[in-house]
Design an enzyme around this catalytic site. Structure first.
Site, PDB file in Angstrom:
ATOM      1  N   GLU A  87       5.944   9.692   3.436  1.00  0.00           N
ATOM      2  CA  GLU A  87       5.520   8.358   2.990  1.00  0.00           C
ATOM      3  C   GLU A  87       4.559   8.477   1.807  1.00  0.00           C
ATOM      4  OE1 GLU A  87       4.123   4.043   4.778  1.00  0.00           O
ATOM      5  OE2 GLU A  87       3.620   5.848   5.916  1.00  0.00           O
TER       6      GLU A  87
ATOM      7  N   TYR B 170      -5.955   0.877   8.806  1.00  0.00           N
ATOM      8  CA  TYR B 170      -7.024   1.242   7.867  1.00  0.00           C
ATOM      9  C   TYR B 170      -8.379   0.904   8.471  1.00  0.00           C
ATOM     10  CZ  TYR B 170      -3.433   2.054   4.354  1.00  0.00           C
ATOM     11  OH  TYR B 170      -2.352   2.555   3.663  1.00  0.00           O
TER      12      TYR B 170
ATOM     13  N   ASP C  64       0.802  -1.226   0.000  1.00  0.00           N
ATOM     14  CA  ASP C  64       0.000   0.000   0.000  1.00  0.00           C
ATOM     15  C   ASP C  64       0.834   1.274   0.000  1.00  0.00           C
ATOM     16  OD1 ASP C  64       0.708  -0.621   2.808  1.00  0.00           O
ATOM     17  OD2 ASP C  64      -0.507   1.154   3.257  1.00  0.00           O
TER      18      ASP C  64
ATOM     19  N   ASP D 147       5.470   0.366   3.476  1.00  0.00           N
ATOM     20  CA  ASP D 147       5.677  -0.892   4.185  1.00  0.00           C
ATOM     21  C   ASP D 147       5.472  -2.072   3.235  1.00  0.00           C
ATOM     22  OD1 ASP D 147       2.882  -1.059   3.870  1.00  0.00           O
ATOM     23  OD2 ASP D 147       2.536  -0.130   5.819  1.00  0.00           O
TER      24      ASP D 147
END
Length: 626
Positions: free
Chosen positions: A474, A229, A77, A80
């Site tokens: 990120e 999430y 995603d 990571d």
């Protein structure tokens, strides 16, 4: 050593190139190409032969094995190595929507095939993740163990457990979003791969039935997802979202009726939204249903669909600052929703503004706001302003797309890009070793994460390019997915397409588009008119390659051919995609540099600019002779 010598020989130019600057215009086609490349860096599984991000290698090859299912593939995603189903499905839905709306523009820019490959990489995984009608695997790996380690995906030693939803452990939001992704993707492949399109639509039907029949929040079943999430908005928005996409994919009245009968009770007509993203889909639903209304498809549900439409317009009005309650923006003009990865809301909202602008243009309508009507072009201009900010037109002159421009993030919070490629140094990087040796390095990433859109600046346009600053540095797949459509639209200029007509995504050209030939050195005279007292001559003085791009330095000489002194010169410069020196910008035009107020008879003025394209168009807008 060869690289060092080359940099030293270019030192004077490099100093100029390193200076922050505001773009006079952006190469949206180049940004589009780079934004699609990012998805190749996020691939899990066996990488294909045509993989263009060559510093990546195969990873996650045993995913699903312990559960007796093949879950190899899909996307990581963000920075990571976890495969989270909900944001991955939203990513695929938005990539598909980009192609559905702007497939012709993507094809014109030579990127349709790459975009469709990016979608298929996701849908191939979802087919595997949906082995039975009422079973869907929604996560591989978990954030806690993954975040404890800093490893390349190729070296992963973290837990790769697979988590699923089923009738006993429901997840209507996850199943609904995956149904939406499959339905939208079925439209993408309808012409180029009809059998695959039908397979996707079959999965979408089953997943919607699963989501609607066995209701519940997925993070109550896959509890390891809560921290990363969590489904704050619940599942009603995903059920409506999935129904809208299934109607668009199938023209089955059942789904149109579902939207009409459940719009009020499920919040589709009630929620006035200020965001759109992987969790909250209401603004997207409202935009799609407004499209159906404009297409004349509402039928008996017209009163309900009009209420969806009103909420869609509320969202659009809040974006352009003409609503009763407007979305917060930074001093530099960027939408600001939250500190952590704010850019996801910028790209998704800008996408909705772009498509809604084109819907209004196609229906010859305008946006009706509490502070007055807004022309469709103003809505598109707003979306463009957000993209331009992202690409470098901001107080920091920073591009928040890695690899675009010259001043972009170099220390991205991303495991794969921050550790030397396994192809360069195959020595195993252990779980905590990655933190000690790579995470804490105060140096640029060894692998450029081309096209990645990072989290972006804070509420005051501030940004710190530091690897441990995960809130800002990120990237995420769902940051990029909506951007594909916007960039394709902007790169193609005036749309000239009716966005309310039935969708027909063109089949991609089987032959990869050849790169455009590099411009040849040339002398380009430009005259205001045949009798103009001012002449303009351009010539390319040097060129060089850097990170796969060819850059050209142009020298432009403006000469006063008259017998009088030239004053108040205004030049118009278009198709300029890089920095310029020797002129002062004022509004949309350029004038004398600050150290020069006039140009005597017979004298010349030189200015230079650098970009990766043919010469810019330079012409005289106005002047005075004294």
């Amino acid at each position: 050593m060869e690289k060092l010598t080359r940099l030293v020989s270019m030192a004077p130019l490099f100093l100029l190139f390193s200076l922050p600057f505001a773009f006079a215009g952006h190469d949206y086609g180049q940004a589009l190409s780079k934004s699609i490349l990012f998805f190749e860096a996020q691939r899990s599984g066996y990488l294909p032969r045509n993989q263009r991000i060559t510093w990546r290698a195969n990873s996650g090859l045993n995913d699903g094995k312990a559960s007796g299912v093949d879950l190899v593939g899909g996307y990581y995603d963000a920075g990571d190595n976890v495969k989270f189903g909900l944001p991955m499905a939203f990513t695929v839905t938005m990539m598909s929507w980009s192609i559905i709306e702007y497939g012709k523009q993507l094809a014109a820019n030579g990127e349709l095939r790459h975009a469709m490959e990016a979608v298929k990489w996701g849908t191939d995984y979802f087919i595997k993740a949906h082995p039975q009608p009422y079973v869907l695997y929604g996560e591989v790996g978990d954030g806690n163990s993954d975040h404890y380690c800093w490893q390349r995906p190729e070296d992963m030693t973290t837990d790769r457990r697979a988590y699923k939803i089923d009738p006993s452990n429901p997840g209507s939001d996850l199943a609904g979003e995956t149904a939406a992704a499959m339905a939208a993707a079925s439209i993408v492949f309808r012409r180029s791969n009809p059998a695959y399109s039908r397979e996707l639509l079959r999965h979408a039907y089953q997943l919607f039935d699963f989501a609607d029949k066995y209701r519940g929040k997925y993070d109550g079943s896959i509890t390891v997802a809560q921290k990363y999430y969590g489904s704050v908005s619940g599942y009603n928005d995903e059920l409506l979202w999935a129904a809208a996409w299934l109607y668009q994919a199938s023209n089955n009245e059942f789904y149109l009726n579902y939207l009409g009968k459940n719009g009020d009770s499920m919040g589709g007509t009630g929620w006035a939204m200020s965001e759109f993203g992987w969790d909250v889909k209401y603004a997207g639903v409202q935009t799609l249903v407004a499209k159906f209304l404009m297409q004349g498809k509402a039928g008996q549900h017209a009163p309900v669909f009009e209420r969806y439409h009103q909420k869609a317009e509320y969202f659009m009005c809040s974006l352009v600052g003409k609503g009763s309650r407007n979305i917060q923006k930074t001093p530099g003009g960027l939408i600001f929703r939250q500190r952590w990865n704010n850019m996801q809301f910028v790209t998704s909202a800008s996408f909705l503004a772009t498509v809604y602008s084109d819907y209004l243009t196609s229906s010859r309508g305008s946006l009706k706001c509490s502070a007055g009507n807004v022309a469709p072009s103003q809505l598109l201009s707003f979306a463009k302003s957000q993209v331009d900010y992202l690409l470098g037109d901001n107080p920091r002159a920073t591009s928040y797309m890695v690899g675009y421009g010259n001043n972009y993030p170099r220390q991205v919070h991303h495991r794969g890009s921050s550790i030397v490629s396994v192809k360069v140094n195959p020595k195993f990087v252990a779980c905590r070793q990655g933190y000690a040796n790579w995470y804490t390095r105060k140096a640029s990433d060894p692998n450029v994460l081309t096209g990645a859109v990072v989290g972006g600046p804070d509420a005051y346009d501030n940004f710190a390019d530091e690897r441990d600053n995960y809130e800002q540095t990120e990237p995420a797949t769902y940051n990029n997915a909506p951007l594909l459509g916007i960039l394709a639209r902007l790169a193609s200029g005036d749309g000239r397409y009716n966005q309310l007509l039935p969708v027909a995504v063109p089949a991609p050209n089987p032959v990869i588009a050849k790169p455009k030939p590099a411009p040849k050195p040339k002398l380009t005279p430009t005259h205001a008119s045949s009798s103009s007292p001012i002449t303009i001559e351009q010539k390319m003085t040097s060129s060089w390659n850097d990170r796969g791009n060819t850059y050209y330095r142009y020298s432009t000489v403006v000469t006063n051919k008259s017998y009088k002194t030239l004053k108040d010169l205004k030049l118009s410069i278009s198709k300029l995609y890089g920095p310029i020196w020797g002129l002062t910008k004022s509004g949309n035009s350029y004038g004398f540099p600050k150290w020069l107020s006039s140009l005597p008879a017979g004298k010349s003025l030189e200015f230079v600019y650098i970009h990766s394209a043919s010469p810019a168009d330079v012409s005289v807008s106005s002047y005075n002779l004294a």
